[in-house]
Design a protein around this motif. Structure first.
Motif, mmCIF file in Angstrom:
data_model
loop_
_atom_site.group_PDB
_atom_site.id
_atom_site.type_symbol
_atom_site.label_atom_id
_atom_site.label_comp_id
_atom_site.label_asym_id
_atom_site.label_seq_id
_atom_site.Cartn_x
_atom_site.Cartn_y
_atom_site.Cartn_z
ATOM 1 N N SER A 43 0.821 -1.208 -0.117
ATOM 2 C CA SER A 43 0.057 0.204 0.076
ATOM 3 C C SER A 43 0.943 1.225 0.017
ATOM 4 C CB SER A 43 -0.864 -0.083 1.212
ATOM 5 O OG SER A 43 -1.724 -0.989 1.206
ATOM 6 N N LYS A 46 2.296 1.910 -3.380
ATOM 7 C CA LYS A 46 1.267 2.498 -4.187
ATOM 8 C C LYS A 46 0.981 3.876 -3.907
ATOM 9 C CE LYS A 46 -1.351 -1.761 -5.133
ATOM 10 N NZ LYS A 46 -2.640 -2.257 -5.134
ATOM 11 N N VAL A 47 1.051 4.290 -2.665
ATOM 12 C CA VAL A 47 0.819 5.882 -2.350
ATOM 13 C C VAL A 47 2.171 6.519 -3.186
ATOM 14 C CG1 VAL A 47 0.925 7.275 -0.345
ATOM 15 C CG2 VAL A 47 -0.786 5.239 -0.462
ATOM 16 N N ASN A 48 3.446 5.841 -2.851
ATOM 17 C CA ASN A 48 4.564 6.744 -3.133
ATOM 18 C C ASN A 48 4.611 6.784 -4.794
ATOM 19 O OD1 ASN A 48 5.455 7.048 -0.588
ATOM 20 N ND2 ASN A 48 6.905 5.109 -0.961
ATOM 21 N N GLU A 49 4.008 5.679 -5.452
ATOM 22 C CA GLU A 49 4.170 5.761 -6.776
ATOM 23 C C GLU A 49 3.051 6.930 -7.405
ATOM 24 O OE1 GLU A 49 2.644 2.968 -10.385
ATOM 25 O OE2 GLU A 49 3.632 1.923 -8.854
ATOM 26 N N ALA A 50 1.883 6.702 -6.705
ATOM 27 C CA ALA A 50 0.792 7.682 -7.084
ATOM 28 C C ALA A 50 1.324 9.182 -6.875
ATOM 29 C CB ALA A 50 -0.682 7.703 -6.119
ATOM 30 N N ALA A 51 2.023 9.673 -5.618
ATOM 31 C CA ALA A 51 2.583 10.798 -5.408
ATOM 32 C C ALA A 51 3.612 11.261 -6.441
ATOM 33 C CB ALA A 51 3.082 10.729 -4.092
ATOM 34 N N GLN A 52 4.268 10.415 -6.720
ATOM 35 C CA GLN A 52 5.343 10.687 -8.078
ATOM 36 C C GLN A 52 4.692 11.045 -9.082
ATOM 37 O OE1 GLN A 52 7.944 7.083 -7.921
ATOM 38 N NE2 GLN A 52 8.890 7.866 -6.095
ATOM 39 N N ARG A 53 3.549 10.256 -9.510
ATOM 40 C CA ARG A 53 2.793 10.671 -10.809
ATOM 41 C C ARG A 53 2.191 12.048 -10.803
ATOM 42 N NH1 ARG A 53 0.210 5.265 -10.852
ATOM 43 N NH2 ARG A 53 -1.829 6.222 -10.641
ATOM 44 N N LEU A 54 1.760 12.205 -9.500
ATOM 45 C CA LEU A 54 1.023 13.472 -9.248
ATOM 46 C C LEU A 54 1.753 14.698 -9.339
ATOM 47 C CD1 LEU A 54 -1.670 14.925 -8.688
ATOM 48 C CD2 LEU A 54 -1.326 14.684 -6.333
#
Length: 66
Positions: A43, A46-54
């Motif tokens: 989890s 996934k949060v880190n990946e989403a933050a990087q994409r954002l």
């Protein structure tokens, strides 16, 4: 004396059963903790990946839109 030994034998048998049950429960809890830690890591990834994409998307916005 014989009845005292029988009582002691029963108590010892109960102690052995309790110890076995607690060991099994401890093993189960360790497995549950390991699974929870693994899920938490997934989890967090996934949060880190989403933050990087954002952040990447935000950096692509024009300056006046930020």
């Amino acid at each position: 004396m014989h009845s005292e030994l029988d009582a002691l034998d029963q108590k010892l048998a109960q102690l052995v059963q309790l110890t076995q049950r607690l060991r099994a429960e401890n093993l189960q809890l360790r497995q549950e903790v390991a699974a929870a830690v693994s899920q938490q890591r997934k989890s967090q990834d996934k949060v880190n990946e989403a933050a990087q994409r954002l952040e990447k998307l935000l950096s692509q916005l024009p300056e006046d839109a930020q």
